[in-house]
Design an enzyme around this catalytic site. Sequence first.
Site, PDB file in Angstrom:
ATOM      1  N   ARG A 167     -12.734  -6.004  -6.017  1.00  0.00           N
ATOM      2  CA  ARG A 167     -13.384  -5.625  -7.117  1.00  0.00           C
ATOM      3  C   ARG A 167     -12.903  -6.214  -8.432  1.00  0.00           C
ATOM      4  NH1 ARG A 167     -16.893  -4.390  -4.071  1.00  0.00           N
ATOM      5  NH2 ARG A 167     -18.277  -2.366  -4.059  1.00  0.00           N
ATOM      6  N   GLU A 222     -19.753  -8.729 -13.760  1.00  0.00           N
ATOM      7  CA  GLU A 222     -20.385  -9.580 -12.949  1.00  0.00           C
ATOM      8  C   GLU A 222     -21.732 -10.010 -13.238  1.00  0.00           C
ATOM      9  OE1 GLU A 222     -18.511  -8.999  -8.923  1.00  0.00           O
ATOM     10  OE2 GLU A 222     -20.892  -8.422  -8.427  1.00  0.00           O
ATOM     11  N   HIS A 254     -20.349 -13.061  -5.428  1.00  0.00           N
ATOM     12  CA  HIS A 254     -20.333 -11.519  -4.764  1.00  0.00           C
ATOM     13  C   HIS A 254     -21.036 -11.880  -3.113  1.00  0.00           C
ATOM     14  CE1 HIS A 254     -19.607  -7.175  -5.463  1.00  0.00           C
ATOM     15  NE2 HIS A 254     -19.441  -7.402  -4.003  1.00  0.00           N
ATOM     16  N   ILE A 255     -20.458 -12.586  -2.718  1.00  0.00           N
ATOM     17  CA  ILE A 255     -21.224 -13.113  -1.161  1.00  0.00           C
ATOM     18  C   ILE A 255     -20.533 -12.359  -0.241  1.00  0.00           C
ATOM     19  CG2 ILE A 255     -22.629 -14.756  -2.219  1.00  0.00           C
ATOM     20  CD1 ILE A 255     -20.493 -16.893  -0.969  1.00  0.00           C
ATOM     21  N   ALA A 256     -19.185 -12.056   0.044  1.00  0.00           N
ATOM     22  CA  ALA A 256     -18.455 -11.525   0.818  1.00  0.00           C
ATOM     23  C   ALA A 256     -18.977 -10.651   1.738  1.00  0.00           C
ATOM     24  CB  ALA A 256     -17.082 -11.319   0.398  1.00  0.00           C
ATOM     25  N   ASP A 280       1.039  -1.234  -0.148  1.00  0.00           N
ATOM     26  CA  ASP A 280       0.050   0.095   0.064  1.00  0.00           C
ATOM     27  C   ASP A 280       1.005   1.208  -0.052  1.00  0.00           C
ATOM     28  OD1 ASP A 280      -1.554   2.066   0.601  1.00  0.00           O
ATOM     29  OD2 ASP A 280      -3.150   0.783   1.369  1.00  0.00           O
ATOM     30  N   ASP A 292     -14.371 -14.010  -5.609  1.00  0.00           N
ATOM     31  CA  ASP A 292     -15.806 -13.356  -5.243  1.00  0.00           C
ATOM     32  C   ASP A 292     -16.207 -12.530  -6.100  1.00  0.00           C
ATOM     33  OD1 ASP A 292     -18.028 -13.801  -3.383  1.00  0.00           O
ATOM     34  OD2 ASP A 292     -17.668 -11.994  -2.658  1.00  0.00           O
TER      35      ASP A 292
END
Length: 343
Positions: A253, A282, A301-303, A192, A277
């Site tokens: 993403r 999507e 995309h269930i997180a 980062d 995920d």
Amino acid sequence: MKTYPFPSGAICKPKAVFLLAEATCKLVYGPRQREAIEAIAEVTGPILTPWTWRQHPEITRDAEWIFSSWSMPVVDEELLKAFPKLRAIFYAAGTVKPFVTDALWERGIIVTSAFAANAIPVADFTIAQIILSLKSVWRMALQVKRDKGKTPRQIPSPGVYGATVGLISLGMIGRLVAERLREFPVDVIAYDPFVTAETASALGVRLCSLDEVFELSDVVSCHTPWLKETEGMLRKKHFERMKPYATFVNTSRGAIVDEPGLVEAFSARPDLFALIDVTWPEPPVAGSPLYELPNVILTPHIAGSKNNECWRMAQYMVDEATRLLAGEPLQYAVTPSLLKRMA
């Protein structure tokens, strides 16, 4: 459960409306949250939806607060004209990018979001995937099913003790993951460029280059926000650098990943594994190689917040509304400058 007494010095409760799809309202705003909102605000009329709000000028013209979530309509000049007294939007979900406009900011309307609440289940999901990956659980489970119970071939995996976990970005979710990883005997490294060595050290993290994160980690977990600058940031060359039998996890993403590059790298390296995920688009387009690669698992995309977890987002907004009413600083207010750095 907290109680929310209306301040004795207040003249009247602010008028509030729910503006979102009815099904979403029932999912996100549980009975306790609805009760708490009605204790501090005068909720007028039925639930307004993205398709019906224009039909109720008698409600919109007096509304001062909007409680919303996914399906919030764009706050453009038309909506602002219909809500002339609007002072605050409480958004019980993550990013507000789909609905905010320059016109909203120019009006000085307060916008607060439950992005911090939504970070919690993402971190929960990520920690679970990291630990399972260090034990090669998904890979072994697929092998057992494919071989129908034959003695499985043992796949080299480090286990948890002494493993290296690499985090890409230390935003809210990345930091929460790093904090939770302190409970496990693993080394945590991260990339980062906006985080200082002192901040990373306080999190128990060692900063590395992006290349080093992929080279050194047994599991690489992506938490980078989707910005114009981060689109396609993770490329084929990064996946090619991964350690033998390493795992890539993406709960951020899909657009951050150069998908063709990932497909090429994972096709050439069957020892690698990916738990994805989020994709872009999507879901993946029909015929996408992601559906066929044996070393890639896709989840839809269930997180983020699901079912009862959604009530936490609403509770965060109840608490924000209570702070606003009491004249206290908001904890999750969104500003134009903050929005530029968010996913």
